[in-house]
Each structure stands twice: as structure tokens, then as C-alpha cells.
Design a protein around this motif. Structure first.
Motif, PDB file in Angstrom:
ATOM      1  N   PHE A  26      -1.194  -0.675   8.094  1.00 57.74           N
ATOM      2  CA  PHE A  26      -0.545  -0.096   6.914  1.00 57.74           C
ATOM      3  C   PHE A  26       0.503  -1.050   6.362  1.00 57.74           C
ATOM      4  O   PHE A  26       1.374  -1.524   7.085  1.00 57.74           O
ATOM      5  CB  PHE A  26       0.080   1.246   7.273  1.00 57.74           C
ATOM      6  CG  PHE A  26       1.003   1.814   6.228  1.00 57.74           C
ATOM      7  CD1 PHE A  26       0.616   1.890   4.905  1.00 57.74           C
ATOM      8  CD2 PHE A  26       2.260   2.274   6.577  1.00 57.74           C
ATOM      9  CE1 PHE A  26       1.477   2.414   3.940  1.00 57.74           C
ATOM     10  CE2 PHE A  26       3.118   2.798   5.636  1.00 57.74           C
ATOM     11  CZ  PHE A  26       2.724   2.872   4.302  1.00 57.74           C
ATOM     12  N   ASP A  27       0.425  -1.322   5.051  1.00 59.36           N
ATOM     13  CA  ASP A  27       1.325  -2.269   4.397  1.00 59.36           C
ATOM     14  C   ASP A  27       2.466  -1.498   3.730  1.00 59.36           C
ATOM     15  O   ASP A  27       2.387  -1.125   2.558  1.00 59.36           O
ATOM     16  CB  ASP A  27       0.546  -3.097   3.371  1.00 59.36           C
ATOM     17  CG  ASP A  27       1.330  -4.316   2.884  1.00 59.36           C
ATOM     18  OD1 ASP A  27       2.565  -4.275   2.921  1.00 59.36           O
ATOM     19  OD2 ASP A  27       0.692  -5.298   2.459  1.00 59.36           O
ATOM     20  N   LEU A  28       3.533  -1.274   4.459  1.00 58.45           N
ATOM     21  CA  LEU A  28       4.661  -0.492   3.956  1.00 58.45           C
ATOM     22  C   LEU A  28       5.341  -1.180   2.782  1.00 58.45           C
ATOM     23  O   LEU A  28       5.749  -0.528   1.818  1.00 58.45           O
ATOM     24  CB  LEU A  28       5.670  -0.254   5.083  1.00 58.45           C
ATOM     25  CG  LEU A  28       6.950   0.496   4.690  1.00 58.45           C
ATOM     26  CD1 LEU A  28       6.634   1.849   4.080  1.00 58.45           C
ATOM     27  CD2 LEU A  28       7.864   0.640   5.904  1.00 58.45           C
ATOM     28  N   GLU A  29       5.456  -2.503   2.829  1.00 57.50           N
ATOM     29  CA  GLU A  29       6.100  -3.228   1.725  1.00 57.50           C
ATOM     30  C   GLU A  29       5.338  -3.027   0.425  1.00 57.50           C
ATOM     31  O   GLU A  29       5.937  -2.787  -0.634  1.00 57.50           O
ATOM     32  CB  GLU A  29       6.185  -4.713   2.055  1.00 57.50           C
ATOM     33  CG  GLU A  29       6.860  -5.543   0.973  1.00 57.50           C
ATOM     34  CD  GLU A  29       6.932  -7.021   1.306  1.00 57.50           C
ATOM     35  OE1 GLU A  29       7.458  -7.792   0.459  1.00 57.50           O
ATOM     36  OE2 GLU A  29       6.458  -7.419   2.384  1.00 57.50           O
ATOM     37  N   MET A  30       4.027  -3.100   0.491  1.00 56.63           N
ATOM     38  CA  MET A  30       3.203  -2.891  -0.692  1.00 56.63           C
ATOM     39  C   MET A  30       3.349  -1.459  -1.218  1.00 56.63           C
ATOM     40  O   MET A  30       3.436  -1.228  -2.427  1.00 56.63           O
ATOM     41  CB  MET A  30       1.745  -3.188  -0.364  1.00 56.63           C
ATOM     42  CG  MET A  30       0.799  -3.065  -1.538  1.00 56.63           C
ATOM     43  SD  MET A  30      -0.900  -3.344  -1.008  1.00 56.63           S
ATOM     44  CE  MET A  30      -1.763  -2.991  -2.536  1.00 56.63           C
ATOM     45  N   PHE A  31       3.389  -0.502  -0.292  1.00 50.92           N
ATOM     46  CA  PHE A  31       3.545   0.889  -0.703  1.00 50.92           C
ATOM     47  C   PHE A  31       4.905   1.117  -1.352  1.00 50.92           C
ATOM     48  O   PHE A  31       5.018   1.795  -2.379  1.00 50.92           O
ATOM     49  CB  PHE A  31       3.363   1.816   0.500  1.00 50.92           C
ATOM     50  CG  PHE A  31       3.356   3.256   0.132  1.00 50.92           C
ATOM     51  CD1 PHE A  31       2.239   3.841  -0.447  1.00 50.92           C
ATOM     52  CD2 PHE A  31       4.471   4.051   0.357  1.00 50.92           C
ATOM     53  CE1 PHE A  31       2.231   5.173  -0.804  1.00 50.92           C
ATOM     54  CE2 PHE A  31       4.479   5.389   0.008  1.00 50.92           C
ATOM     55  CZ  PHE A  31       3.354   5.952  -0.576  1.00 50.92           C
ATOM     56  N   ASP A  32       5.956   0.553  -0.780  1.00 47.56           N
ATOM     57  CA  ASP A  32       7.288   0.677  -1.383  1.00 47.56           C
ATOM     58  C   ASP A  32       7.312   0.058  -2.775  1.00 47.56           C
ATOM     59  O   ASP A  32       7.995   0.564  -3.678  1.00 47.56           O
ATOM     60  CB  ASP A  32       8.336   0.004  -0.495  1.00 47.56           C
ATOM     61  CG  ASP A  32       8.666   0.817   0.745  1.00 47.56           C
ATOM     62  OD1 ASP A  32       8.337   2.023   0.781  1.00 47.56           O
ATOM     63  OD2 ASP A  32       9.248   0.248   1.693  1.00 47.56           O
ATOM     64  N   ASN A  33       6.563  -1.024  -2.976  1.00 49.66           N
ATOM     65  CA  ASN A  33       6.512  -1.671  -4.290  1.00 49.66           C
ATOM     66  C   ASN A  33       5.921  -0.748  -5.345  1.00 49.66           C
ATOM     67  O   ASN A  33       6.413  -0.705  -6.487  1.00 49.66           O
ATOM     68  CB  ASN A  33       5.696  -2.958  -4.222  1.00 49.66           C
ATOM     69  CG  ASN A  33       6.437  -4.097  -3.553  1.00 49.66           C
ATOM     70  OD1 ASN A  33       7.661  -4.053  -3.427  1.00 49.66           O
ATOM     71  ND2 ASN A  33       5.716  -5.107  -3.107  1.00 49.66           N
ATOM     72  N   ILE A  34       4.864   0.001  -4.998  1.00 51.82           N
ATOM     73  CA  ILE A  34       4.252   0.873  -6.001  1.00 51.82           C
ATOM     74  C   ILE A  34       5.159   2.057  -6.309  1.00 51.82           C
ATOM     75  O   ILE A  34       5.210   2.536  -7.452  1.00 51.82           O
ATOM     76  CB  ILE A  34       2.838   1.338  -5.572  1.00 51.82           C
ATOM     77  CG1 ILE A  34       2.083   1.916  -6.770  1.00 51.82           C
ATOM     78  CG2 ILE A  34       2.892   2.337  -4.450  1.00 51.82           C
ATOM     79  CD1 ILE A  34       1.905   0.973  -7.939  1.00 51.82           C
ATOM     80  N   ILE A  35       5.915   2.528  -5.331  1.00 49.58           N
ATOM     81  CA  ILE A  35       6.879   3.600  -5.593  1.00 49.58           C
ATOM     82  C   ILE A  35       7.938   3.114  -6.568  1.00 49.58           C
ATOM     83  O   ILE A  35       8.279   3.802  -7.544  1.00 49.58           O
ATOM     84  CB  ILE A  35       7.540   4.088  -4.283  1.00 49.58           C
ATOM     85  CG1 ILE A  35       6.495   4.681  -3.335  1.00 49.58           C
ATOM     86  CG2 ILE A  35       8.628   5.108  -4.590  1.00 49.58           C
ATOM     87  CD1 ILE A  35       5.766   5.893  -3.857  1.00 49.58           C
ATOM     88  N   ARG A  36       8.452   1.913  -6.346  1.00 50.40           N
ATOM     89  CA  ARG A  36       9.453   1.346  -7.261  1.00 50.40           C
ATOM     90  C   ARG A  36       8.853   1.135  -8.642  1.00 50.40           C
ATOM     91  O   ARG A  36       9.517   1.361  -9.670  1.00 50.40           O
ATOM     92  CB  ARG A  36      10.001   0.032  -6.702  1.00 50.40           C
ATOM     93  CG  ARG A  36      10.973   0.208  -5.539  1.00 50.40           C
ATOM     94  CD  ARG A  36      11.713  -1.084  -5.235  1.00 50.40           C
ATOM     95  NE  ARG A  36      10.822  -2.096  -4.694  1.00 50.40           N
ATOM     96  CZ  ARG A  36      10.587  -2.271  -3.393  1.00 50.40           C
ATOM     97  NH1 ARG A  36      11.186  -1.482  -2.504  1.00 50.40           N
ATOM     98  NH2 ARG A  36       9.781  -3.221  -2.961  1.00 50.40           N
ATOM     99  N   TYR A  37       7.599   0.683  -8.689  1.00 53.92           N
ATOM    100  CA  TYR A  37       6.936   0.457  -9.972  1.00 53.92           C
ATOM    101  C   TYR A  37       6.829   1.755 -10.761  1.00 53.92           C
ATOM    102  O   TYR A  37       7.125   1.794 -11.961  1.00 53.92           O
ATOM    103  CB  TYR A  37       5.539  -0.125  -9.740  1.00 53.92           C
ATOM    104  CG  TYR A  37       4.759  -0.369 -11.007  1.00 53.92           C
ATOM    105  CD1 TYR A  37       4.978  -1.513 -11.765  1.00 53.92           C
ATOM    106  CD2 TYR A  37       3.823   0.559 -11.464  1.00 53.92           C
ATOM    107  CE1 TYR A  37       4.276  -1.733 -12.940  1.00 53.92           C
ATOM    108  CE2 TYR A  37       3.120   0.343 -12.637  1.00 53.92           C
ATOM    109  CZ  TYR A  37       3.348  -0.796 -13.372  1.00 53.92           C
ATOM    110  OH  TYR A  37       2.665  -1.008 -14.548  1.00 53.92           O
TER     111      TYR A  37
END
Length: 269
Positions: free
Chosen positions: A34-45
Motif C-alpha cells: 500500500f502506497d500511503l504517500e500516493m494516497f495522501d497526495n490524492i486526498i490533498r489534491y
């Protein structure tokens, strides 16, 4: 009567002239990759602009259980813990979630016990009325398509058919075929969304429809979008010889231009 297909309706403000619709699925919270950094990026987006909205499309949890293909010993958390952590992460955008579906990973528990983890997640997020355990149609209304008459608003209305997805194989051609076959279920939706294959794909098909009221044949474009996953490469994919899928974010922009509905598809942010 909608047969066995659930209909979800979302009515957004009339002063919006465009909406970015971001499908989020195949997160696999609890998977070692699981790529948490990528997921956090889409939330910020999503939070960066007020016209960005979300459809949740299943496999938010990895949900490895004893009878599943996924290895329970490789999980970073239990299925119950996964519900809590993904709920916490999604709580920031719960007011942007227009609809939510389930996936085959959550369905593991549903089949075995009759308990639906996705429904519990929807309850935690306060969006149970916007949840479907199967494929669904979302009718989305916003903006002003034409001037109001006698106080009646003429909003643009978009029809969106959402499936978690199925099959796939190793070649993108078979994945695209499954995506394009969505219109065998709902013939005339404006936009079709699918996940499951972890492969971002955007496609447009054109057809003609009969306007019996005006005795005309009109061209209609249908837009197809397959969204990405939130996984690093390794684990299951490496073990079974799958090539690494691109993890570019996909989204659809729905807009009103000169009194006409428009759709554009984007891969990458």
C-alpha cells in the motif's frame, strides 16, 4: 423501477460550471505494498479546489482472510483495523464523496459471513445512503444549462455508470474490452467508470442515437475511464509475472460550455 441496479443522485450547486470527478479505488489499505504517500497526495489534491468530488469504487481494504488468495501473514493490519484506518483517512473528504461502491476484496467477507465491510465503512463516514454493494448509476446535477424559467432551475444532468470491475489479464487490450463492454449493461450513460485492473485507461466511443421526437439521428459520445491503484510494485504482482501498472491518477472533468454538456478525461495530475 430500476430493476436490480441502484440509483444514487447527487445535486450540487447551480453556480458550479465544472466538476472534477475523481474515482478512488483499489487502495488496498493493509497490503504490504500500500502506497500511503500516493494516497495522501490524492486526498490533498481533492481538497485543493472546491469543485473536486470523489466516487469510491471498492477494494479500499485489502481484507485478506483465511480463504482468500491474499496472504493474511503479509498484512500490515487486520481487516477490522483497516476499516478504522481508511475511515480516518477518508474522513477529510467525506463531504466530497458523491457515491460509494464495494469491491471483490471486501466481498470476501460478505460471501463468507454475510457481513459487508464496505457498508460498515460507509456508516463510519456517514454516507450509507450513498452506498451500493454492487454496480450503480449516479445521476449528477450541477450548474446552469440554460436560464431559469418561472423559477425552475435547468441544471446539467450527467449519468455515470460505476462498476468495480472484473477479469483483466496481463494485457491492456483485455482490460479495455471489459471497460468498453460496460455499455452492454447501461446503453446510454455519459460516463463509465471501472477499476479492479489497477491500470489507468481513458477511452471515448461514438455512436448514433435516434431522436424520435424530432425525427433525427444524433451522434453521442460515451466516455470510459479506468482508474489506478494505490500500490507499489512487488508482492502478488511480481510473484505472478504481472508488469508494473502505471499509477497515474485518472479523473473526468464535467463542464458546461455555451449551454452544452462537455466531458474530458485526464490521466495524471
Amino acid at each position: 423501477m430500476n430493476e436490480g441496479i441502484k440509483v444514487i443522485c447527487a445535486d450540487l450547486p447551480i453556480d458550479l460550471n465544472s466538476v472534477e470527478l475523481v474515482p478512488i479505488g483499489d487502495v488496498h489499505d493493509g497490503e504490504d505494498m500500500f502506497d500511503l504517500e500516493m494516497f495522501d497526495n490524492i486526498i490533498r489534491y481533492v481538497l485543493a479546489k472546491p469543485n473536486r468530488y470523489v466516487i469510491l469504487n471498492g477494494d479500499l481494504l485489502n481484507n485478506a482472510i483465511k480463504t482468500s488468495v491474499s496472504d493474511t501473514y503479509e498484512e500490515t493490519s487486520t481487516p477490522e483495523q483497516q476499516i478504522g484506518t481508511i475511515a480516518f483517512r477518508l474522513m477529510q473528504i467525506k463531504d466530497r464523496i458523491l457515491a460509494m461502491g464495494s469491491g471483490n476484496h471486501e466481498e470476501r467477507t460478505l460471501k463468507l459471513t454475510g457481513i459487508d465491510p464496505s457498508r460498515y465503512l460507509a456508516v463510519r463516514l456517514g454516507i450509507e445512503e450513498r452506498y451500493s454493494s454492487n454496480s450503480f448509476v449516479l445521476f449528477l446535477r450541477f450548474g446552469q444549462l440554460r436560464p431559469a424559467v418561472k423559477g425552475k432551475e435547468w441544471k446539467a444532468s450527467y449519468s455515470i455508470f460505476v462498476q468495480h470491475g472484473y477479469g483483466g489479464g496481463k494485457k491492456n487490450g483485455s482490460k479495455l474490452n471489459n471497460l468498453n463492454d460496460s455499455d452492454q449493461i447501461i446503453a446510454d450513460a455519459d460516463l463509465y467508470i471501472m477499476g479492479h485492473t489497477h491500470t489507468p485507461i481513458a477511452n471515448v466511443k461514438s455512436t448514433f442515437v435516434c431522436d424520435t421526437r424530432n425525427n433525427k439521428v444524433l451522434r453521442k459520445n460515451k466516455y470510459f475511464l479506468m482508474h489506478n491503484a494505490y500500490l507499489k510494485f512487488g508482492g502478488y504482482g511480481l510473484r505472478y509475472g504481472f508488469s508494473p501498472a502505471a499509477n497515474e491518477i485518472t479523473y473526468a472533468t464535467l463542464s458546461i460550455i455555451k449551454g452544452k454538456k462537455r466531458i474530458s478525461l485526464t490521466i495524471g495530475i
